[in-house]
Scaffold this motif. Structure first.
Motif, PDB file in Angstrom:
ATOM      1  N   THR A   9       0.794  -1.224   0.000  1.00 43.42           N
ATOM      2  CA  THR A   9       0.000   0.000   0.000  1.00 43.42           C
ATOM      3  C   THR A   9       0.827   1.274   0.000  1.00 43.42           C
ATOM      4  OG1 THR A   9      -0.225  -0.310   2.404  1.00 43.42           O
ATOM      5  CG2 THR A   9      -2.081  -0.986   1.029  1.00 43.42           C
ATOM      6  N   LEU A  13      -1.940   2.639  -3.827  1.00 43.22           N
ATOM      7  CA  LEU A  13      -3.089   1.920  -4.385  1.00 43.22           C
ATOM      8  C   LEU A  13      -4.072   1.569  -3.271  1.00 43.22           C
ATOM      9  CD1 LEU A  13      -1.269  -0.652  -6.704  1.00 43.22           C
ATOM     10  CD2 LEU A  13      -2.350   1.479  -7.404  1.00 43.22           C
ATOM     11  N   ALA A  18      -6.577  -2.062  -6.637  1.00 46.75           N
ATOM     12  CA  ALA A  18      -5.721  -3.234  -6.844  1.00 46.75           C
ATOM     13  C   ALA A  18      -6.534  -4.432  -7.317  1.00 46.75           C
ATOM     14  CB  ALA A  18      -4.991  -3.570  -5.544  1.00 46.75           C
ATOM     15  N   ILE A  23      -3.958  -6.736  -9.166  1.00 47.45           N
ATOM     16  CA  ILE A  23      -2.676  -6.585  -8.474  1.00 47.45           C
ATOM     17  C   ILE A  23      -2.832  -7.131  -7.063  1.00 47.45           C
ATOM     18  CG2 ILE A  23      -1.019  -4.920  -7.531  1.00 47.45           C
ATOM     19  CD1 ILE A  23      -1.788  -3.044  -9.862  1.00 47.45           C
ATOM     20  N   LEU A  25      -2.168  -6.880  -3.465  1.00 48.95           N
ATOM     21  CA  LEU A  25      -1.788  -5.738  -2.633  1.00 48.95           C
ATOM     22  C   LEU A  25      -1.665  -6.160  -1.174  1.00 48.95           C
ATOM     23  CD1 LEU A  25      -1.362  -2.592  -2.728  1.00 48.95           C
ATOM     24  CD2 LEU A  25      -3.776  -2.413  -2.056  1.00 48.95           C
ATOM     25  N   ARG A 133       0.876  -0.313 -11.872  1.00 47.93           N
ATOM     26  CA  ARG A 133      -0.199  -0.229 -12.872  1.00 47.93           C
ATOM     27  C   ARG A 133       0.308  -0.626 -14.250  1.00 47.93           C
ATOM     28  NH1 ARG A 133      -0.846   4.688  -9.707  1.00 47.93           N
ATOM     29  NH2 ARG A 133      -2.736   4.516  -8.422  1.00 47.93           N
TER      30      ARG A 133
END
Length: 298
Positions: A9, A13, A18, A23, A25, A133
């Motif tokens: 984090t 994001l 996420a 993604i 996270l 990203r």
């Protein structure tokens, strides 16, 4: 080969973003005294800054310990078992402010369920988040690990970040900045020290201003030096829970550079422990969409 992108984090994001970008996270830990919190799980940025102000008189100093390697291993093992992932690219905070990427590089051989690829973003917040990203979008396009790392390297070269802070004491405590490396370092402590990330990912004192308005001007001067016709530039005003000042910076920045796409983001707790309450910043670099296939941009 199936690739996953993992970050934490401190990339700025949110869990919702996420999830939408596929993604993985992890919540960065924050220590207040003997109590441990986790970003976005039990400590929002607003809660963090409120708690920071409440505990300031008690001299309770927050810290951001590294994410444990066992946490990384559990996440990788889960990705392998549940999603048949073979390779995990881990986007880390700048090695200049966190030992995480070095620790992971040394530990990665212990993770046998997947091939772990540690990646030093050499930044934090937006600079780190945009690399996650970009990597996630490249995975969706079907690119291999080598291509993804090559594109990340191209993007990373364009990224810059600077911060105006009330004090560099938090960074002096952690040893993340050496004031002797900055110009006229002694008088800077009385005003608004200006901190910038070097290309290596280390932080240095780059100057100082009496007021935040002057600090913004200095940061915009740095941005001006990086503008190029080769690609579109994107920039983000970063703030430590200062929405009014953030909007003032946003308007002033847009007025000076209408050709640049500006947005606003919070300085999350895991970096807030380094720059303190009242910090403002600016991150800028190439729009990462330029490094995607045109037909797949989103």
């Amino acid at each position: 080969m199936k690739i996953a992108i993992l970050t934490d984090t401190s990339a700025g994001l949110t869990p919702d973003e996420a999830l939408a970008r596929q993604i993985t996270l992890l919540a960065a830990p924050i220590m207040f005294g003997n109590r441990q919190y986790h970003e976005y799980q039990d400590l929002t940025p607003a809660d963090y800054y409120r708690l920071l102000r409440l505990t300031k008189s008690h001299k309770m100093i927050p810290t951001a310990p590294q994410i444990a390697m066992q946490t990384i291993q559990v996440a990788c093992d889960r990705l392998a078992a549940e999603e048949q992932v073979t390779d995990v690219i881990v986007i880390s905070p700048a090695g200049g402010i966190s030992g995480f990427v070095n620790t992971l590089s040394a530990y990665a051989a212990n993770i046998t369920s997947v091939h772990v690829w540690p990646w030093d973003s050499r930044g934090i917040l937006t600079a780190m988040g945009d690399q996650a990203r970009l990597a996630a979008a490249l995975v969706e396009q079907g690119e291999d690990v080598s291509t993804i790392l090559d594109r990340l390297a191209v993007f990373r070269k364009s990224v810059h970040e600077g911060f105006a802070v009330d004090s560099i004491k938090p960074l002096l405590r952690t040893g993340e900045v050496n004031p002797s490396h900055g110009p006229s370092s002694a008088p800077l402590l009385a005003g608004k020290p200006l901190l910038v990330f070097e290309p290596s990912g280390k932080i240095k004192v780059a100057g100082g201003a009496l007021r935040l308005k002057g600090a913004l001007g200095d940061l915009l001067d740095l941005l001006a030096a990086d503008l190029t016709d080769e690609y579109a530039t994107k920039a983000t005003v970063l703030n430590a829970d200062q929405p009014e000042t953030a909007q003032q910076w946003l308007m002033a920045a847009h007025d000076r550079f209408p050709q640049v796409a500006f947005d606003v983001a919070l300085i999350s707790p895991s970096f807030g422990v380094h720059v303190g309450d009242g910090a403002m910043g600016l991150a800028w670099g190439r729009d990462y969409h330029d490094l995607l296939k045109a037909e797949d941009e989103k």
